[in-house]
Design a protein around this motif. Sequence first.
Motif, short mmCIF file in Angstrom:
data_model
loop_
_atom_site.label_atom_id
_atom_site.label_comp_id
_atom_site.label_asym_id
_atom_site.label_seq_id
_atom_site.Cartn_x
_atom_site.Cartn_y
_atom_site.Cartn_z
N MET A 68 0.80 -1.22 0.00
CA MET A 68 0.00 0.00 0.00
C MET A 68 0.84 1.28 0.00
O MET A 68 0.34 2.36 -0.32
CB MET A 68 -0.90 0.03 1.24
CG MET A 68 -1.98 -1.02 1.27
SD MET A 68 -2.89 -0.90 2.86
CE MET A 68 -4.08 -2.22 2.66
N TYR B 199 -5.43 3.08 -1.49
CA TYR B 199 -5.70 1.73 -0.99
C TYR B 199 -6.49 1.74 0.32
O TYR B 199 -7.08 0.73 0.69
CB TYR B 199 -4.39 0.97 -0.81
CG TYR B 199 -3.76 0.61 -2.14
CD1 TYR B 199 -4.45 -0.15 -3.07
CD2 TYR B 199 -2.48 1.05 -2.48
CE1 TYR B 199 -3.90 -0.46 -4.31
CE2 TYR B 199 -1.92 0.74 -3.70
CZ TYR B 199 -2.63 -0.02 -4.61
OH TYR B 199 -2.10 -0.33 -5.84
N ARG C 96 -9.31 -1.62 -0.98
CA ARG C 96 -8.45 -2.57 -0.26
C ARG C 96 -8.39 -3.96 -0.88
O ARG C 96 -7.70 -4.83 -0.37
CB ARG C 96 -8.93 -2.70 1.20
CG ARG C 96 -8.97 -1.37 1.92
CD ARG C 96 -9.35 -1.54 3.37
NE ARG C 96 -9.57 -0.25 4.03
CZ ARG C 96 -9.83 -0.10 5.31
NH1 ARG C 96 -9.92 -1.17 6.09
NH2 ARG C 96 -10.03 1.10 5.82
N THR D 104 -8.11 -4.69 -4.56
CA THR D 104 -7.89 -4.67 -6.00
C THR D 104 -7.03 -5.84 -6.42
O THR D 104 -6.26 -6.39 -5.62
CB THR D 104 -7.20 -3.36 -6.43
OG1 THR D 104 -5.85 -3.36 -5.94
CG2 THR D 104 -7.93 -2.14 -5.91
N LEU E 227 -3.33 -5.02 -5.94
CA LEU E 227 -2.89 -5.07 -4.55
C LEU E 227 -2.68 -6.53 -4.12
O LEU E 227 -1.69 -6.83 -3.44
CB LEU E 227 -3.91 -4.39 -3.64
CG LEU E 227 -3.54 -4.31 -2.15
CD1 LEU E 227 -2.24 -3.54 -1.95
CD2 LEU E 227 -4.67 -3.67 -1.34
#
Length: 240
Positions: A206, A213, A217, A219, A222
């Motif tokens: 992050m 993010y 939170r 994606t 990520l």
Amino acid sequence: MAAKKINKVKVAGAALLIGFAALLLYQFGLFVMVLWFSVRNPGSSAFMDATLNELRVANPKAALKYQWVPYKNISSSLKRAVIASEDANFTGHEGVEWDAIRKAWEYNQRQADGGKSRIRGGSTITQQLAKNLFLSGSRSYWRKGQELVLAYMIEFVMSKQRILELYLNVAQWGSDVFGAEAAARHYYGANAANLSAYQAAQLAAMLPNPAYYDAHRNTSYLRSRTGTIQKRMRLVEIPD
């Protein structure tokens, strides 16, 4: 006429000397602050103050989530994850990785030529600490130059452990979240000491865009980046 030219040269020379003296005094002041933070924990940072001012434009009562936590009370997983993600050679360099800066500049030029907005940073953890603690998020050659000077000051004065301790405590991890302890509580309801390897890797992922993010939170990028960092964590060295 000649006398006027001589006077102009003298005035210009005096102005240069005054400017140089002011610059030296400014650098000395920064060095004193570096010495101070080598033994004292900051209650805030330049970046935190700037963020709070921005938040208070919309909400005058806005406050930051922040709590200092000692190095020993920060999960080793988070230390490894942040180094793996941000600065794999952290324990081996002297504050600046010139080759990484060059590669980042070349990459960003290619991105700009292709009309893309994604950029890559070449900053070490030490440089990021210099920016967060003393400077701002503005992008200018002056700010970048001052960041480099501060990075060498910090490495000269502080141990790697102290640098990482400071960085983990002032790094931004959300729109109003700063430091490992506040981040652990904000995202996982845990203490910084008790973060799992996956949670630590996710927090490290992050760092390049924490405000985004904070709101996004889950994606695919990520998740992918978290997995990559988790695989690299065992390969890096952390300061004892």
